[in-house]
Every structure is written in C-alpha cells, then in structure tokens.
Design a protein around this motif. Structure first.
Motif, short mmCIF file in Angstrom:
data_model
loop_
_atom_site.label_atom_id
_atom_site.label_comp_id
_atom_site.label_asym_id
_atom_site.label_seq_id
_atom_site.Cartn_x
_atom_site.Cartn_y
_atom_site.Cartn_z
N THR A 198 -1.26 10.61 -3.50
CA THR A 198 -0.87 11.94 -3.01
C THR A 198 0.08 12.68 -3.94
O THR A 198 0.13 13.90 -3.92
N LEU B 251 0.67 5.43 7.19
CA LEU B 251 1.07 4.10 6.73
C LEU B 251 2.51 3.84 7.15
O LEU B 251 2.84 2.77 7.65
N TYR C 267 -8.47 -1.30 7.84
CA TYR C 267 -7.35 -0.37 7.96
C TYR C 267 -7.57 0.90 7.14
O TYR C 267 -6.69 1.74 7.07
N GLY C 268 -8.71 0.99 6.48
CA GLY C 268 -8.99 2.17 5.67
C GLY C 268 -8.19 2.21 4.39
O GLY C 268 -7.99 3.28 3.81
N LEU C 269 -7.73 1.04 3.93
CA LEU C 269 -6.96 1.01 2.70
C LEU C 269 -7.81 0.63 1.50
O LEU C 269 -7.38 0.66 0.36
N MET D 119 -8.48 -1.36 15.83
CA MET D 119 -7.28 -0.65 15.38
C MET D 119 -7.64 0.65 14.68
O MET D 119 -8.74 0.84 14.20
N TYR E 4 0.80 -1.24 0.00
CA TYR E 4 0.00 0.00 0.00
C TYR E 4 0.83 1.29 0.00
O TYR E 4 0.29 2.38 -0.02
N LYS E 5 2.17 1.15 0.01
CA LYS E 5 3.00 2.33 -0.05
C LYS E 5 2.87 2.98 -1.44
O LYS E 5 2.81 4.21 -1.57
N THR F 161 -7.67 3.46 11.77
CA THR F 161 -7.54 3.40 10.31
C THR F 161 -6.38 4.29 9.87
O THR F 161 -6.01 5.24 10.56
N ILE F 162 -5.86 3.94 8.70
CA ILE F 162 -4.74 4.70 8.18
C ILE F 162 -5.28 5.89 7.39
O ILE F 162 -6.06 5.72 6.44
N LYS F 163 -4.89 7.09 7.80
CA LYS F 163 -5.52 8.27 7.20
C LYS F 163 -4.63 9.03 6.22
O LYS F 163 -5.06 9.99 5.60
N SER F 164 -3.39 8.61 6.11
CA SER F 164 -2.52 9.27 5.16
C SER F 164 -1.31 8.39 4.90
O SER F 164 -1.05 7.47 5.67
N MET G 217 -6.85 6.77 2.69
CA MET G 217 -5.72 7.56 3.19
C MET G 217 -6.02 9.05 3.19
O MET G 217 -5.13 9.88 2.93
N GLY G 218 -7.25 9.39 3.46
CA GLY G 218 -7.62 10.80 3.59
C GLY G 218 -7.53 11.59 2.30
O GLY G 218 -7.45 12.82 2.31
#
Lengths: 592, 122
Positions: A143, B10, A252-254, B1, A135-136, B3-6, A260-261
């Motif tokens: 971004t 990460l 994880y919001g991925l 857990m 996910y990197k 969440t990953i926000k940016s 990632m906002g």
C-alpha cells in the motif's frame, strides 16, 4: 525467593558448583533453606562475566562471583535486602553499575532477527504469526511503496545472500525487476545440503510465514505472480508445516488473488528435491524443478534473465527471506547499523561437532570466532583443546587458533581461506586428524558431484584417492605438491560452484596444518592418532600386570605373554581393532 | 473466517487475536517441537503434559512451537505463569515434567534445569 546459579560450562569451569554448595550451606546456617531455593541453570549468555548468580524475583544479577562471596550474598542481600554493590556489573563506558537483568541484555552476544519467532509461535497457527506482526510488512509494501522503493530499502540495508555466495539481495531483485517479462518467478532455495547445517530447517519448522511473506514481497518488487519453494523431501516436518502455512495464508487472503485488496496476485507452490547437494546451486535447482536432471549450466545467462521456464527468476535462500520483513518494518538504516562495514545484519550458525552447546545461534556479523565457540557455544567438550572450526561445509575451509579473534563476516572468512557458506560451523578438537577431515569432505563431494564436467567428476575422485593414500601411509612429499596443483586446477576449470569450491577443505588444511600432512607422508604417523593404518598399539611393560585380559579378547591372537608377565603385541598380526585397549584396566595399552 | 482485505483489516485481526489470547489469562506452556525436539522425545512430553494437566485439573494452554535452538538440551519446554516472565526448562523427561507441574506450575517454585534467555531479540 530464588537464587539462580549459572551451571553453563563456562561458569562451571569457574567453580559454579562450589558457589551452589556454599550458598546452600550459608542458607542452612541461617535457617533459610526452606524459604530460599538455590537453582542451577543453563548458560546465561554472559560467559565473560561469569560465574553469574541471579536473585529472583528482584532480577538482580551478580557477576564474577567467587565461592567465598556466597556468605555476603546471603547475609547482605537475602537477609538485609541490601545489594552487594561490589559484585554488580560496571558498564565499561558509563562507569555506572548495572544490576537489573533487563539492562544486562545489551551485553548478550546473540541477537535474533531471523530466529525472532522460532520457538515462540505455533507454526501451524497463522493467528499466532499475525499476533507477532507477520504480513504487516507485506501490507506496508503493497500500500505504501513502489517496487523500486522497496528494492531500494533492501539494497540500502546491505543485506547479502545467506545461502553462501553473499551477493547483494537488493541488487539481485533489481536485476530481476529490470528484466521485463509477462511471467516471472520467485524461488526460495530450501535445499539445505551442507553437512551439519540445519538453520533453514529450523526457520521453516518454527516460523514458515516469515518466508511466505518475504516471497510475496519479493514477488511484488520484481513483478512476479508465482513463488516456488524448492525443499528437500528429507525435511518432512518442514514440508508439512509449510503446506499448512500456505493453506492458512490462502484462507486469510494473504496469498492468492487480490491480496489485501490491492489487486496484487501471488501464490506459492512447493517443489521437492531428492536431496542432491548440487541442486542447492541455483541453475541446477531450476533444472530440477523443471523436471530435468539436477545439473548446473554456465552462467550467464543468470536466472534473473532466464531462469525457471526461461523466464526471469529470483532465487533466494530461506534465511535471506527471513530477514526481509524486519528490514521493511524497521528500515534499512536499522539493519545496516548491525554488523560490519560490508556485511550487515546477523548470521545464524549451526554449531556442531565437539562443542558443548550444540545448536542454533544467531549473532551480529563481526562477532569473533572466540565469542561464538567459547562464550555462546560453551567451549570444547571435555575441556579439550580447540583445533579447528570448519565453516562453509564441504565448500569452505577451516579456521584455526590464529583465527579465533577474527570477526566473522563474508569478506574476512574469504580472506582467511574459508567462506561463510550457509552457516554450518563444525568444531574440531585435538583428537581430530585434519587429513581425515579433508578426506571426509572430499568423500562427500565425490558422492555429490553430478558428473557433468570432467574437472569435478575426475579431479575430485583423484584428490580423494591421493588423500586415501596419505592416510594409509603410502604418500610422499611429491603427493602434497600434487594435491595442491590439482586442487587449483579443479577450482579454475569446474563448471559450477560445487567443483569450484570442493578443493577448499584440502587447500585450507594444507595451509593451516602442513606439519600434519608432512607427518603422514614422512614419518608415517598420524599426530591425532585417528588414521588407523598409521597407528600402532603398544603395551607399556611397566603398567602391564600380565592379567591376560587383552590376549583373551584379541580376535587375531596378536598378543602374547606369560601370566603375570608383561605382554607384547605383534604389529604384523595386529588389525588395530582397539579391543585390547578397551579391555585393559591398567592403562597399559597406548596408541603410538 | 473472514479474509483480510486491507492492512487495516490485518491490524484489526491482530488486535482481536491478542485480545483473545490475553483475555483468558492462564498458564501457557510451549513445547518446542521442531525436528531436534521431536527426535529427543518432545512428543511424549506433550502427551504427558496434556494428560497430566487434565488429570490434576490444571487449566493451562499448551502450544506446539518450533525449536528454540537449544539442541544440546532438548526436549525443552517454556512455561509462562500468569503475570510472570516465561521460563524455559531443558532436558525435560517425564520425571522432570512431573516436577515442573508439581513445583513450578502449581506453586511457582523453581526447579533445576532452567535455561536463561541468552539472546536479545527484536
């Protein structure tokens, strides 16, 4: 201290057993056998330099070791701590000697990009994937890049579709990006159907996040919000691990909303296939996902214009997706520096058939067939002679001895009358009958043809019948011409890739093994001794002692003869079951 | 857990995971459990190792991974002793697993059946 001796087949042929014995004897002679262990290992992947001896923990590698060198290794290296310079590897270009194992890596034939995390991470734990940079690349794309910018990187990298066609992935994404729509889809084709191919399964089982991440990157690039993975239900483990991976990525919001906002929304669902081979063709795959029959339709329109639910859809194969993140992280230039002029990167091959090291390998494009089979694959089982390798499954063709030094890439394989396909590589030895091999693949396509267009439905059936005829000894020379003509017509007139490529095994075996076909139709003999109807069991009277074991085991009483007298087989009664040959202890029964 | 926000998040969570993994240095064992591993009996090996390590009071992490591609030598397991490079063993049955525990995991003594790394990776 330990001495590791390569026991891979390549080195074994070069007396690695004798090296092991001599090392042990030398150690005993110097009363060191309790301090130093001698261990036999698997293949080091340095077969050209074999036999290999590695000294641990010094990490020193000796190459081309002879059984007589054992004494020097023990007396010099082990007892006096001095490297045996003459057995070290000399770099052909810099002329420097290399001894450390790490520096030898450059000479290894395999390079893992797609399989980078397979067998390394726990596929059911997203944390392990994140620790290995999953996910990197997605974060970087979201971004730092515009969709056009990311597409340009993929295009410049030279990545071509790994599912078979070899179409430029970047170009495919660009077309899907340019077709504007409020709704677009990213589809992952995990309907791996070639007999003997299992690379997609291993990637999904070993590293599912690499595929999920790449689908999200693709979604951003073509402006799609939804991804679908079409996977065959016969892969239960891959399905289970994908489900876990998707669930964890969401947590994880991925995956999901506002990844990632960045305001980018993307989610993935799984769709199941029932294992029809034709559903690997992208239009048929899309129909199957829509709940329709898994039948292909004419292209254009391509899925990039009108795909799933009539919306622009980008379909890529699992292995293609698994290449995406490293390309984004390491750059297009890095990827395009690997491989040949027109085929970049690496290719995973599933080695199957009569090869020693059955399994998955990943090599840079342009690696030769000889390196794949005889170095990485460890050569042919039981030291038999290499005859052919089938690439591209039922749509491909066979490569023969004259192709051994052919660098494997998309264009070379097509020029050689085969194709890359998804990467199955089935190796055949001298005991395989090529007519039967062609018949086997036709058997598969006849079974898998969806029946929509006549050339494929009827033509392949007729081709199969002709081959059946030939293997039964009923063929004529005219049948060989008919085979070729019909094959060409099927290729020209079929609707989709399945029919357009299904006669390839016939054409390629006809070209490369014409003599074998001729032997089947003229002298009615199968040179490989595989076609049962053309075989004749025969007793060599000089070897037969008249033990009667064969006559007793024959289920149809085709064998006659007096006790202690040579026996005879009556070919008109014999059903060629082979029971007599198995029973004979004197090798008196042969196949003619 | 959380969440990953940016992308920075990460990176942070990667660092935290790595710190947690390396914080408690101990022997780490990977059992390769893809379809070909499982078909050759990787599950029994996993169960055997889990039980036996506990019985013999050896503190080690056992991780279930996918296949390495060495289908000709399944089941395969990888053992990483603290401070050493990992070693992969092929054709592991219960007897071999027992030998690996007694000799390699306990004392660092090698046993036959090592599969050297025959590839480069990125």
């Amino acid at each position: 201290m330990q001495l590791l001796v390569c026991g891979g087949t390549g080195c074994n042929d070069l007396q690695s057993e004798a090296i092991l014995d001599n090392l042990r004897l030398e150690l005993e002679a110097n009363a060191l056998e309790n301090d130093i262990q001698v261990i036999k290992t698997g293949c080091f992947g340095l077969c050209k330099l074999g036999p290999i001896v590695k000294v641990m923990p010094d990490e020193i590698i000796y190459t081309k070791v002879n059984p007589d060198d054992a004494r020097e290794i023990v007396t010099e290296h082990i007892m006096k701590g001095r490297k045996v310079e003459r057995l070290l590897f000399t770099d052909p270009i810099t002329k420097k000697t290399i001894s450390k194992a790490g520096e030898m890596n450059v000479y290894k034939k395999q390079l893992r990009i797609v399989l980078r995390n397979c067998g390394v991470i726990d596929p059911e734990n997203i944390e392990e994937a994140i620790a290995h940079d999953a996910y990197k690349a997605l974060g970087k794309v979201l971004t730092e890049m515009s969709p056009e910018g990311a597409i340009k990187i993929i295009k410049d990298s030279g990545l071509r579709g790994r599912g078979g066609g070899g179409f430029s992935t970047g170009l495919k994404w660009e077309i899907a990006f340019k077709n504007k729509s409020d709704e677009k889809y990213v589809v992952c084709n995990a309907d791996e159907g070639d007999p003997g191919a299992f690379m997609d399964r291993s990637v999904l089982e070993g590293d599912p996040h690499s595929v999920l991440e790449a689908m999200a990157i693709c979604g951003y690039c073509i402006e799609a919000g939804k991804g679908l993975i079409y996977i065959r239900a016969e892969y239960p483990l891959a399905v289970a691990r994908l489900k876990t991976a998707i669930k964890q990525a969401r947590e994880y919001g991925l995956l999901g909303n506002n990844i990632m906002g960045t305001g980018f929304n993307f989610d993935i669902e799984i769709r199941y296939g029932a294992g029809a081979f034709v559903c690997g063709e992208e239009t048929a795959l899309i129909h199957s996902m829509e709940g329709l029959r898994g039948e292909p339709t004419v292209k254009p329109p391509f899925p990039a214009e009108s795909g799933y639910r009539g919306k622009p859809t980008n379909v890529n194969n699992v292995e293609t997706f698994a290449c995406i993140s490293p390309i984004i992280l390491k750059g297009a230039e890095w990827f395009s520096s690997i491989g040949t002029q027109k085929s970049k990167g690496t290719k995973v091959f599933a080695l199957a058939g009569k090869i020693n090291n059955v399994g998955l390998i990943e090599v840079p494009m342009g690696t030769t067939l000889r390196e794949v089979i005889f170095e990485i694959g460890g050569g042919i089982q039981y030291g038999k002679k290499f005859k052919a390798a089938q690439t591209g499954g039922p749509s491909g063709g066979c490569l023969t001895e004259k192709h051994l030094d052919l660098p494997l890439d998309f264009d070379n394989l097509i020029a050689a009358g085969s194709m890359m396909g998804s990467g199955g590589l089935i190796v055949m030895d001298e005991d395989d009958c090529m007519v039967s091999v062609a018949k086997y693949f036709l058997d598969f396509t006849v079974e898998e043809s969806c029946g929509k267009c006549a050339p494929c439905r009827i033509g392949n059936k007729r081709l199969h019948e002709l081959l059946e005829h030939i293997t039964k000894g009923k063929g004529t020379m005219a049948d060989l011409d008919r085979l070729r003509n019909m094959s060409l017509v099927i290729k020209d007139t079929s609707l989709c890739g399945l029919g357009q490529s299904s006669p390839n095994p016939v054409l390629s075996t006809l070209d490369n093994f014409h003599d074998e076909y001729v032997a089947h139709v003229t002298t009615k003999k199968c040179p490989a001794g595989k076609c049962r109807d053309l075989m004749e069991y025969f007793i060599i009277s000089a070897n037969c002692v008249g033990c009667t074991a064969c006559a007793r085991v024959c289920p149809v009483n085709a064998i006659t003869g007096e006790r202690k007298e040579p026996h005879l087989i009556n070919p008109s009664i014999c059903i060629k079951c082979g029971a007599c040959m198995e029973k004979c202890k004197f090798d008196a029964i042969i196949i003619q | 857990m959380e969440t990953i926000k940016s992308p920075a998040d990460l990176e942070k969570s990667k660092a935290a995971i790595l710190a947690r993994m390396h914080g408690k240095e101990k022997t780490r064992i990977r059992v390769h459990m893809g379809t070909s591993g499982l078909a050759s009996g990787a599950k029994e090996i996993l169960e055997f190792l889990t039980l036996e390590l506990q019985k013999r009071s050896i503190d080690a992490d056992i991780i279930r991974a996918g296949d390495l591609g060495y289908c000709f030598a399944e089941p395969t397991i990888e053992v990483k002793r603290v401070g050493e490079d990992p070693l992969v063993f092929g054709n592991v049955d219960k007897q071999k697993a027992d030998e690996i525990i007694e000799k390699y995991i306990k004392n660092g003594e090698y046993v036959d059946g090592i599969l050297p790394v025959n590839y480069r990776t990125i």
